[in-house]
Design an enzyme around this catalytic site. Sequence first.
Site, PDB file in Angstrom:
ATOM      1  N   ASP A   1      -4.638 -12.878   3.751  1.00 60.71           N
ATOM      2  CA  ASP A   1      -5.858 -12.247   4.125  1.00 60.71           C
ATOM      3  C   ASP A   1      -7.256 -12.631   3.495  1.00 60.71           C
ATOM      4  O   ASP A   1      -8.140 -12.151   3.626  1.00 60.71           O
ATOM      5  CB  ASP A   1      -5.757 -10.791   4.568  1.00 60.71           C
ATOM      6  CG  ASP A   1      -4.911  -9.928   3.514  1.00 60.71           C
ATOM      7  OD1 ASP A   1      -4.845 -10.469   2.247  1.00 60.71           O
ATOM      8  OD2 ASP A   1      -4.710  -8.898   3.579  1.00 60.71           O
TER       9      ASP A   1
ATOM     10  N   HIS B   1      -6.160  -7.237  -0.207  1.00 60.24           N
ATOM     11  CA  HIS B   1      -6.283  -5.822  -0.824  1.00 60.24           C
ATOM     12  C   HIS B   1      -5.685  -5.461  -1.816  1.00 60.24           C
ATOM     13  O   HIS B   1      -4.672  -6.129  -2.435  1.00 60.24           O
ATOM     14  CB  HIS B   1      -5.796  -5.028   0.404  1.00 60.24           C
ATOM     15  CG  HIS B   1      -6.545  -5.326   1.881  1.00 60.24           C
ATOM     16  ND1 HIS B   1      -5.912  -6.225   2.717  1.00 60.24           N
ATOM     17  CD2 HIS B   1      -7.616  -4.792   2.328  1.00 60.24           C
ATOM     18  CE1 HIS B   1      -6.922  -6.427   3.744  1.00 60.24           C
ATOM     19  NE2 HIS B   1      -7.625  -5.477   3.567  1.00 60.24           N
TER      20      HIS B   1
ATOM     21  N   ASP C   1      -2.674 -10.814  -2.182  1.00 57.89           N
ATOM     22  CA  ASP C   1      -3.156 -10.252  -1.286  1.00 57.89           C
ATOM     23  C   ASP C   1      -4.575  -9.846  -1.172  1.00 57.89           C
ATOM     24  O   ASP C   1      -5.279  -9.483  -2.468  1.00 57.89           O
ATOM     25  CB  ASP C   1      -2.466  -9.098  -0.489  1.00 57.89           C
ATOM     26  CG  ASP C   1      -2.811  -8.614   0.810  1.00 57.89           C
ATOM     27  OD1 ASP C   1      -2.126  -8.854   1.843  1.00 57.89           O
ATOM     28  OD2 ASP C   1      -3.775  -7.858   1.008  1.00 57.89           O
TER      29      ASP C   1
ATOM     30  N   HIS D   1       0.743  -1.226   0.085  1.00 55.64           N
ATOM     31  CA  HIS D   1      -0.050   0.186  -0.059  1.00 55.64           C
ATOM     32  C   HIS D   1       0.801   1.341   0.072  1.00 55.64           C
ATOM     33  O   HIS D   1       0.424   2.439  -0.292  1.00 55.64           O
ATOM     34  CB  HIS D   1      -0.878   0.110   1.202  1.00 55.64           C
ATOM     35  CG  HIS D   1      -1.932  -1.133   1.272  1.00 55.64           C
ATOM     36  ND1 HIS D   1      -2.731  -1.255   0.110  1.00 55.64           N
ATOM     37  CD2 HIS D   1      -2.263  -1.909   2.153  1.00 55.64           C
ATOM     38  CE1 HIS D   1      -3.798  -2.107   0.613  1.00 55.64           C
ATOM     39  NE2 HIS D   1      -3.437  -2.674   1.642  1.00 55.64           N
TER      40      HIS D   1
HETATM   41 ZN   LIG Z   1      -4.107  -7.230   2.609  1.00 59.25          ZN
END
Ligand SMILES: [Zn+2]
Length: 306
Positions: free
Chosen positions: A244, A163, A161, A124
């Site tokens: 995740d 996200h 991931d 991120h």
């Molecule tokens: Zn994540």
Amino acid sequence: MLRLYTHPACLLHDPGPGHAERPARLHAVLQALDHDRYAALDRIEAPRATREQLLRVHSAAHVEEVLLGAPPDDMLALDQDTVMGPGSTDAALRAAGAVVAAVDAVLDGTARRAFCAVRPPGHHATRDRAMGFCLFNNIAVAAAHALLAHGLKRIAIADFDVHHGNGTQAIFEHEPRVLFASSHQSPLYPDSGREDERGVGNIVNGTLSPGAGSHEFRELWDSVLLPRLHAFKPQLVLVSAGFDAHRNDPLADIRLGSEDYAWITERLAALADAHAGGRLVSTLEGGYDLAALAASVSAHVSALIA
Ligand SMILES: [Zn+2]
């Protein structure tokens, strides 16, 4: 030979009580890998990334902010959920340095594949700022190192991931030598990663709806993401390995099991074998249920050893 890069400093980054991205995550990972099955892992202490390596993808202001770190005996919040404590600067340097060293090892032939068990995660973090538990964008620093120090012309980054790796995408969206392929839940933090975000034709986003599971995940990789990765013929495969999307993870709503992480890892290893002489470097991103994380990393590393 699979190399495992980690460093005790990565256990000392503590964003504070109750934070999901906690030292216990890495303890759980290292405990899972402390097993006879992994006795052949070549365990290496991660070096620190250098300022020069970090400045390839981050602004000078951002690098200096993280190097300066938290005031003595205090915490420093860089965004709403990204917090530095006394050990955070060194952890961030070791996390980025691990992935850079792993790239050097697979490109000079010392190792064929590597896994970096590090934190904080990275995908991120943008050029200018820390975000979403991430201080430096470890995988981007590694890709830039492969481009600039080793002169590679085609580097793939696969990000599973749950996200979207907004920082990685933003750093490379004008860089045709890097192909970024990501599967992620939508809608979900950080609310980027739509299929029509294509960069210069080098960004491939695949979204999963809340509640999606193994079937949807495998279909997305088989029909969209893996074909694009193979067509690119990467000279090096980098993996943002977040766990995740596991069904027990508290931060998202995808329903994968550890066997799905074995599945995707086998396919990414086959991608590296087909085009990159086997050269693959994976690094830990998310994964917030400790038991699910331990089982998923075990599946990932077992598939990388095979
Ligand atoms: Zn994540």
